[in-house]
Design a protein around this motif. Structure first.
Motif, PDB file in Angstrom:
ATOM      1  N   ILE A 324     -12.546 -15.812  11.233  1.00 10.72           N
ATOM      2  CA  ILE A 324     -11.379 -16.578  11.693  1.00 10.72           C
ATOM      3  C   ILE A 324     -10.655 -15.837  12.804  1.00 10.72           C
ATOM      4  O   ILE A 324     -10.293 -16.415  13.839  1.00 10.72           O
ATOM      5  CB  ILE A 324     -10.429 -16.858  10.512  1.00 10.72           C
ATOM      6  N   ALA A 325     -10.433 -14.539  12.604  1.00  9.44           N
ATOM      7  CA  ALA A 325      -9.740 -13.741  13.624  1.00  9.44           C
ATOM      8  C   ALA A 325     -10.533 -13.717  14.931  1.00  9.44           C
ATOM      9  O   ALA A 325      -9.964 -13.893  16.017  1.00  9.44           O
ATOM     10  CB  ALA A 325      -9.509 -12.325  13.105  1.00  9.44           C
ATOM     11  N   ASP A 326     -11.839 -13.500  14.835  1.00  4.33           N
ATOM     12  CA  ASP A 326     -12.669 -13.453  16.043  1.00  4.33           C
ATOM     13  C   ASP A 326     -12.637 -14.773  16.798  1.00  4.33           C
ATOM     14  O   ASP A 326     -12.555 -14.799  18.031  1.00  4.33           O
ATOM     15  CB  ASP A 326     -14.112 -13.104  15.678  1.00  4.33           C
ATOM     16  N   ARG A 327     -12.688 -15.875  16.069  1.00  2.00           N
ATOM     17  CA  ARG A 327     -12.711 -17.183  16.726  1.00  2.00           C
ATOM     18  C   ARG A 327     -11.415 -17.447  17.486  1.00  2.00           C
ATOM     19  O   ARG A 327     -11.404 -18.136  18.502  1.00  2.00           O
ATOM     20  CB  ARG A 327     -12.955 -18.291  15.704  1.00  2.00           C
ATOM     21  N   HIS A 328     -10.310 -16.914  16.981  1.00  2.00           N
ATOM     22  CA  HIS A 328      -9.015 -17.116  17.643  1.00  2.00           C
ATOM     23  C   HIS A 328      -8.717 -16.040  18.695  1.00  2.00           C
ATOM     24  O   HIS A 328      -7.723 -16.149  19.415  1.00  2.00           O
ATOM     25  CB  HIS A 328      -7.883 -17.102  16.603  1.00  2.00           C
ATOM     26  N   GLY A 329      -9.564 -15.014  18.759  1.00  2.00           N
ATOM     27  CA  GLY A 329      -9.287 -13.931  19.690  1.00  2.00           C
ATOM     28  C   GLY A 329      -8.238 -12.961  19.189  1.00  2.00           C
ATOM     29  O   GLY A 329      -7.600 -12.255  19.978  1.00  2.00           O
ATOM     30  N   TRP A 330      -8.046 -12.897  17.866  1.00  2.00           N
ATOM     31  CA  TRP A 330      -7.085 -11.976  17.275  1.00  2.00           C
ATOM     32  C   TRP A 330      -7.770 -10.665  16.923  1.00  2.00           C
ATOM     33  O   TRP A 330      -8.997 -10.594  16.804  1.00  2.00           O
ATOM     34  CB  TRP A 330      -6.472 -12.564  15.998  1.00  2.00           C
ATOM     35  N   ARG A 331      -6.967  -9.636  16.728  1.00  3.43           N
ATOM     36  CA  ARG A 331      -7.487  -8.351  16.253  1.00  3.43           C
ATOM     37  C   ARG A 331      -7.149  -8.196  14.774  1.00  3.43           C
ATOM     38  O   ARG A 331      -5.989  -8.291  14.382  1.00  3.43           O
ATOM     39  CB  ARG A 331      -6.890  -7.192  17.055  1.00  3.43           C
ATOM     40  N   LEU A 332      -8.177  -7.946  13.968  1.00  2.29           N
ATOM     41  CA  LEU A 332      -8.010  -7.737  12.527  1.00  2.29           C
ATOM     42  C   LEU A 332      -8.535  -6.355  12.186  1.00  2.29           C
ATOM     43  O   LEU A 332      -9.662  -6.008  12.525  1.00  2.29           O
ATOM     44  CB  LEU A 332      -8.780  -8.804  11.747  1.00  2.29           C
ATOM     45  N   SER A 333      -7.710  -5.558  11.547  1.00  5.91           N
ATOM     46  CA  SER A 333      -8.112  -4.208  11.168  1.00  5.91           C
ATOM     47  C   SER A 333      -7.471  -3.845   9.837  1.00  5.91           C
ATOM     48  O   SER A 333      -6.618  -4.577   9.313  1.00  5.91           O
ATOM     49  CB  SER A 333      -7.691  -3.197  12.252  1.00  5.91           C
ATOM     50  N   VAL A 334      -7.890  -2.729   9.280  1.00  4.95           N
ATOM     51  CA  VAL A 334      -7.353  -2.302   7.985  1.00  4.95           C
ATOM     52  C   VAL A 334      -7.284  -0.777   7.946  1.00  4.95           C
ATOM     53  O   VAL A 334      -8.116  -0.084   8.528  1.00  4.95           O
ATOM     54  CB  VAL A 334      -8.225  -2.833   6.822  1.00  4.95           C
ATOM     55  N   GLU A 335      -6.251  -0.285   7.302  1.00  6.30           N
ATOM     56  CA  GLU A 335      -6.117   1.144   7.004  1.00  6.30           C
ATOM     57  C   GLU A 335      -5.960   1.272   5.503  1.00  6.30           C
ATOM     58  O   GLU A 335      -5.246   0.478   4.874  1.00  6.30           O
ATOM     59  CB  GLU A 335      -4.902   1.741   7.722  1.00  6.30           C
ATOM     60  N   ALA A 336      -6.626   2.254   4.907  1.00 12.16           N
ATOM     61  CA  ALA A 336      -6.583   2.388   3.453  1.00 12.16           C
ATOM     62  C   ALA A 336      -6.744   3.837   3.035  1.00 12.16           C
ATOM     63  O   ALA A 336      -7.197   4.681   3.810  1.00 12.16           O
ATOM     64  CB  ALA A 336      -7.684   1.534   2.817  1.00 12.16           C
ATOM     65  N   GLU A 337      -6.367   4.079   1.788  1.00 12.97           N
ATOM     66  CA  GLU A 337      -6.533   5.401   1.189  1.00 12.97           C
ATOM     67  C   GLU A 337      -6.784   5.214  -0.306  1.00 12.97           C
ATOM     68  O   GLU A 337      -6.091   4.422  -0.946  1.00 12.97           O
ATOM     69  CB  GLU A 337      -5.272   6.244   1.409  1.00 12.97           C
ATOM     70  N   PRO A 338      -7.805   5.876  -0.845  1.00 14.64           N
ATOM     71  CA  PRO A 338      -8.105   5.710  -2.272  1.00 14.64           C
ATOM     72  C   PRO A 338      -6.899   6.032  -3.150  1.00 14.64           C
ATOM     73  O   PRO A 338      -6.219   7.044  -2.948  1.00 14.64           O
ATOM     74  CB  PRO A 338      -9.240   6.709  -2.512  1.00 14.64           C
ATOM     75  N   GLY A 339      -6.607   5.138  -4.086  1.00 13.48           N
ATOM     76  CA  GLY A 339      -5.503   5.345  -5.005  1.00 13.48           C
ATOM     77  C   GLY A 339      -4.130   5.042  -4.445  1.00 13.48           C
ATOM     78  O   GLY A 339      -3.143   5.076  -5.170  1.00 13.48           O
ATOM     79  N   VAL A 340      -4.054   4.733  -3.160  1.00  9.52           N
ATOM     80  CA  VAL A 340      -2.772   4.452  -2.506  1.00  9.52           C
ATOM     81  C   VAL A 340      -2.645   2.969  -2.153  1.00  9.52           C
ATOM     82  O   VAL A 340      -1.600   2.359  -2.336  1.00  9.52           O
ATOM     83  CB  VAL A 340      -2.590   5.323  -1.249  1.00  9.52           C
ATOM     84  N   GLY A 341      -3.727   2.379  -1.659  1.00  3.39           N
ATOM     85  CA  GLY A 341      -3.696   0.970  -1.293  1.00  3.39           C
ATOM     86  C   GLY A 341      -4.277   0.733   0.083  1.00  3.39           C
ATOM     87  O   GLY A 341      -4.877   1.627   0.692  1.00  3.39           O
ATOM     88  N   ALA A 342      -4.117  -0.486   0.571  1.00  3.63           N
ATOM     89  CA  ALA A 342      -4.657  -0.882   1.866  1.00  3.63           C
ATOM     90  C   ALA A 342      -3.631  -1.719   2.618  1.00  3.63           C
ATOM     91  O   ALA A 342      -2.832  -2.436   2.010  1.00  3.63           O
ATOM     92  CB  ALA A 342      -5.954  -1.676   1.689  1.00  3.63           C
TER      93      ALA A 342
END
Length: 354
Positions: A324-342
């Protein structure tokens, strides 16, 4: 003149004379070569001035993955002014070393029709690549439940012959579970296919209203798990396919609730930040998280980082978000850490900008 020398001459001629920008980028992300057209695009007179610069300075938004592309990325000229550019990245081998060739089209020189055609061609390329990869992975995953159905079908036949009711019940349960899993995979394949193939129905809508509808769709799950969702969003309108936008947000929220810490309700914060040209959404949870090295892999179709027993599912939800993000030309990313969340980030242009 040898054939090799002739081929090298032709490659040099194409590199230097093609009416498109070419940048050669090493494994460290630094420019090691640029043709005249690229130098003109970035306001650089001599090749020595651009060689050695990090690509991130010239194209701050670029994701330099071989085979990747970006429509309407911002390029930065030497004087600091910005312009829109289309980019495509290809892996090539030179002197035994793999480098990236960035092919750039300056959208200032293109008509509206040409720009639309470029965007459509790039989208079709991404769609075909994504569907091919998804179909391959799905076919591999389908083999497991189908194999179990075949094996336990034989076991059931033998159990019926012996009159072993316990073994008959066990084989029936395994076959039933496998059939349901196979059906779910096929349904996910169809859902993914629709997302990447259906025409986008773009419209302007209020951000907060759209996210409220995503939450409403998940209200039974939110109530059942006692999840807490906090919202802090600006009053802003965005242009998108509203159904797909709601699906993207809903999938990320469902993911946050699913991967909560054992014995604790999920806590999710949805925040939005606006600048002159874009909206940045952040959806943060306090769940089990994951290692940073998997930040790209989780968007791949059917990719699951955790046990299917503890966290059942097909692993298609985030792949749909990426599509969905690619089709709209948006940037989708994620940052995460084990036991802390995303924290998932979605960056999209605001209406009337660009």
């Amino acid at each position: 003149m040898s054939e090799a020398a002739t081929a090298d001459d032709w490659r040099r001629l194409v590199f230097d004379e093609t009416v498109a920008g070419f940048l050669l980028v090493d494994k460290f992300g630094n420019v090691i070569g640029a043709n005249a057209w690229a130098r003109r695009m970035f306001g650089v007179a001599a090749e020595e001035t651009i060689v050695g610069q990090p690509l991130s300075r010239l194209l701050p938004e670029a994701s330099t993955v071989a085979g990747g592309s970006g429509h309407g990325l911002q390029g930065v000229r030497r004087d600091g002014t910005r312009f829109l550019v289309d980019a495509h990245f290809s892996a090539i081998t030179r002197d035994g070393e793999t480098i990236l060739l960035a092919t750039l089209v300056d959208l200032r020189d293109a008509s509206a029709e040409e720009t639309a055609l470029i965007a459509r061609a790039q989208e079709l390329e991404r769609v075909n690549e994504r569907l091919a990869r998804f179909a391959f992975v799905a076919s591999q995953d389908l083999q497991e439940p189908l194999r179990k159905i075949a094996v336990f079908g034989d076991l059931m036949e033998e159990a019926i012959r012996r009159g072993d009711t316990g073994e008959i019940a066990r084989a029936n349960e395994v076959m039933r579970f496998s059939a349901l899993r196979a059906r779910a995979l096929v349904q996910d394949l169809l859902s993914f296919s629709r997302i990447v193939n259906d025409e986008l129905e773009l419209a302007s809508f209020d951000l907060r209203d759209a996210i409220a509808l995503s939450l409403a769709a998940l209200s039974p799950t939110i109530a059942e798990t006692e999840a807490r969702v906090e919202i802090d969003l600006p009053e802003v309108s965005i242009t998108a396919d509203v159904t797909q936008f709601q699906r993207l947000v809903q999938n990320i929220l469902a993911n946050a609730i699913k991967y909560r810490k054992p014995g604790r309700p999920a806590s999710v914060d949805i925040k939005g930040f606006c600048d002159e040209s874009s909206l940045r959404l952040a959806i943060a949870d306090d769940g089990i998280g994951f290692e940073a090295q998997y930040a790209q892999k989780i968007f791949e179709p059917l990719k699951q980082l955790h046990s299917k027993v503890d966290y059942p599912g097909s692993g298609v939800g985030l792949a749909i978000c990426k599509a969905i993000a690619d089709r709209h030309g948006w940037r989708l990313s994620v940052e995460a850490e084990p036991g802390v969340g995303a924290t998932f980030f979605i960056v999209l242009p605001l209406r009337g900008t660009g």
